[in-house]
Scaffold this motif. Structure first.
Motif, PDB file in Angstrom:
ATOM      1  N   CYS A 226       5.058  -0.431   5.516  1.00  0.00           N
ATOM      2  CA  CYS A 226       5.604   0.161   4.283  1.00  0.00           C
ATOM      3  C   CYS A 226       6.504   1.355   4.616  1.00  0.00           C
ATOM      4  O   CYS A 226       7.600   1.486   4.083  1.00  0.00           O
TER       5      CYS A 226
ATOM      6  N   CYS B  60       0.821  -1.225   0.000  1.00  0.00           N
ATOM      7  CA  CYS B  60       0.000   0.000   0.000  1.00  0.00           C
ATOM      8  C   CYS B  60       0.847   1.264   0.000  1.00  0.00           C
ATOM      9  O   CYS B  60       0.396   2.318  -0.429  1.00  0.00           O
ATOM     10  N   GLY B  61       2.081   1.165   0.505  1.00  0.00           N
ATOM     11  CA  GLY B  61       2.951   2.339   0.540  1.00  0.00           C
ATOM     12  C   GLY B  61       2.633   3.318   1.658  1.00  0.00           C
ATOM     13  O   GLY B  61       3.309   4.334   1.813  1.00  0.00           O
ATOM     14  N   GLU B  62       1.609   3.036   2.454  1.00  0.00           N
ATOM     15  CA  GLU B  62       1.163   4.017   3.449  1.00  0.00           C
ATOM     16  C   GLU B  62       1.151   3.523   4.887  1.00  0.00           C
ATOM     17  O   GLU B  62       1.170   4.326   5.812  1.00  0.00           O
ATOM     18  N   CYS B  63       1.112   2.197   5.089  1.00  0.00           N
ATOM     19  CA  CYS B  63       0.980   1.687   6.467  1.00  0.00           C
ATOM     20  C   CYS B  63       2.318   1.780   7.206  1.00  0.00           C
ATOM     21  O   CYS B  63       3.338   2.135   6.631  1.00  0.00           O
TER      22      CYS B  63
ATOM     23  N   CYS C 155       3.525  -5.557   4.581  1.00  0.00           N
ATOM     24  CA  CYS C 155       2.490  -4.513   4.458  1.00  0.00           C
ATOM     25  C   CYS C 155       1.167  -5.040   4.994  1.00  0.00           C
ATOM     26  O   CYS C 155       0.774  -6.165   4.720  1.00  0.00           O
ATOM     27  N   ARG C 156       0.482  -4.207   5.747  1.00  0.00           N
ATOM     28  CA  ARG C 156      -0.788  -4.637   6.364  1.00  0.00           C
ATOM     29  C   ARG C 156      -1.917  -4.733   5.348  1.00  0.00           C
ATOM     30  O   ARG C 156      -2.955  -5.316   5.647  1.00  0.00           O
TER      31      ARG C 156
END
Ligand SMILES: [Zn+2]
Ligand SMILES: [Zn+2]
Length: 345
Positions: A99, A93-96, A107-108
């Motif tokens: 990441c 996701c690049g955001e959790c 990644c979640r």
């Protein structure tokens, strides 16, 4: 488009399914040219699950793939139609927190190509992936070589998470595609005393040809005794690449005090065990390896510079229509199979 679809345990059918479309600006559609069959794909084929991940039929597996970019979204800058690409099957996701902390492999919100409940796989004519998952490959690199960047990336990552390998004594238990990729990655990292085990004679021959100091069959010889006769102090690191309880026990016996056990293999059972007395007295460090993080380009660089040679791992070739035969071959470990490659025109 054509897709090979799992419809039940050990059942696969060729079906016409809708061709996936580029939807998001960062999407890339790839015409698949080669798919490597992975042990995990075969698990889904024979048992319908890996641990908590259960196949809902119909479903398409396959995640080791390469092909040609066919269409791109408006925001794509890294690749263009006509480019040959290898695919990183993990979409993070690049955001959790994971990441952001440099752990995109855990990644979640991770979705993985060909993983049940996450994304349909690559045993089809086209897939759509985010551009971040597309890595350009040179024209001198074959599509089959491109797909091997996936297992090699796992090996490169495992080496990175292990110990400095120059001068180290290394064990590799399980010489399937991952174990053989680990062998090449540890050799690249400077290990010269490498010992391997497997139950398939052709794999032992392949490993010897690729330079291991010893390769033995735990079904017919005392592999721990044979390795410790050559390395009496024990091994600095063992890469467990077969997911067998027997190999976990051998690893603990092979490691020197303070040694490190890298767990890469996927056990078919829910629980494994260790003799805690040995584990504790030797102060063994256990590192699990969850796929890979950030090592696809490094793997491709090794392939494209010819620093590693993975061609010998590809023992069998099939067309898309012959996928079931490939899976049956792998499920039975027949005919000395290491990596089966599905090739599309
Ligand atoms: Zn794989
Ligand atoms: Zn994430």
């Amino acid at each position: 488009m054509k897709a090979m679809v799992l419809t039940g345990i050990r059942k696969m059918e060729r079906r016409e399914v809708p061709t996936p479309e580029v939807v998001r600006p960062t999407d890339v559609r790839v015409r698949i040219r080669a798919v490597g069959v992975c042990g995990s794909d075969v698990h889904y084929y024979t048992t319908g699950r890996i641990g908590s991940q259960v196949v809902q039929y119909p479903f398409t597996v396959g995640h080791e793939c390469a092909g040609v970019v066919d269409a791109v979204g408006s925001g794509v800058t890294r690749v263009k139609p006509g480019d040959a690409v290898a695919i990183d099957p993990a979409m993070s996701c690049g955001e959790c927190d994971q990441c952001r902390g440099g752990r995109a492999n855990t990644c979640r919100a991770l979705t993985f190509l060909g993983c049940p409940g996450q994304a349909e796989g690559s045993l089809s004519e086209f897939i759509v992936m985010p551009e971040a998952c597309c890595f350009r490959i040179r024209r001198t690199t074959s599509f089959a070589q491109g797909t091997l960047s996936e297992p090699l990336a796992i090996a490169v990552y495992a080496v990175k998470r292990s110990i400095p390998l120059a001068g180290a004594a290394v064990g590799i238990l399980g010489l399937g595609p991952i174990g053989l990729c680990v062998q090449q990655a540890v050799a690249q990292a400077g290990a010269t005393r490498v010992f391997g085990t497997d139950r398939v004679p052709e794999r032992l021959t392949l490993a010897r040809g690729l330079g291991v100091a010893y390769a033995g069959d735990p079904g017919s010889e005392d592999v721990v005794g044979a390795i410790l006769a050559r390395e009496p102090g024990g091994l600095d690191v063992v890469f467990e690449c077969c997911g067998q309880q027997e190999a976990l026990d051998q690893a603990i016996d092979l490691l020197k005090p303070g040694g490190k056990l890298m767990l890469i293999g996927i056990p078919e059972v829910e629980r494994v065990s260790f003799v805690i007395d040995k584990l504790r007295r030797k102060e063994i460090c256990i590192q699990n390896v969850r796929r890979q993080e950030g090592c696809v380009q490094a793997a491709l660089d090794l392939i494209e510079s010819r620093a590693v040679n993975l061609d010998a791992l590809v023992t069998h070739h099939f067309s898309l229509d012959e996928v079931q035969a490939a899976f049956e071959l792998l499920a039975g470990y027949r005919d000395g199979v290491v990596k089966a490659m599905i090739e599309l025109a």
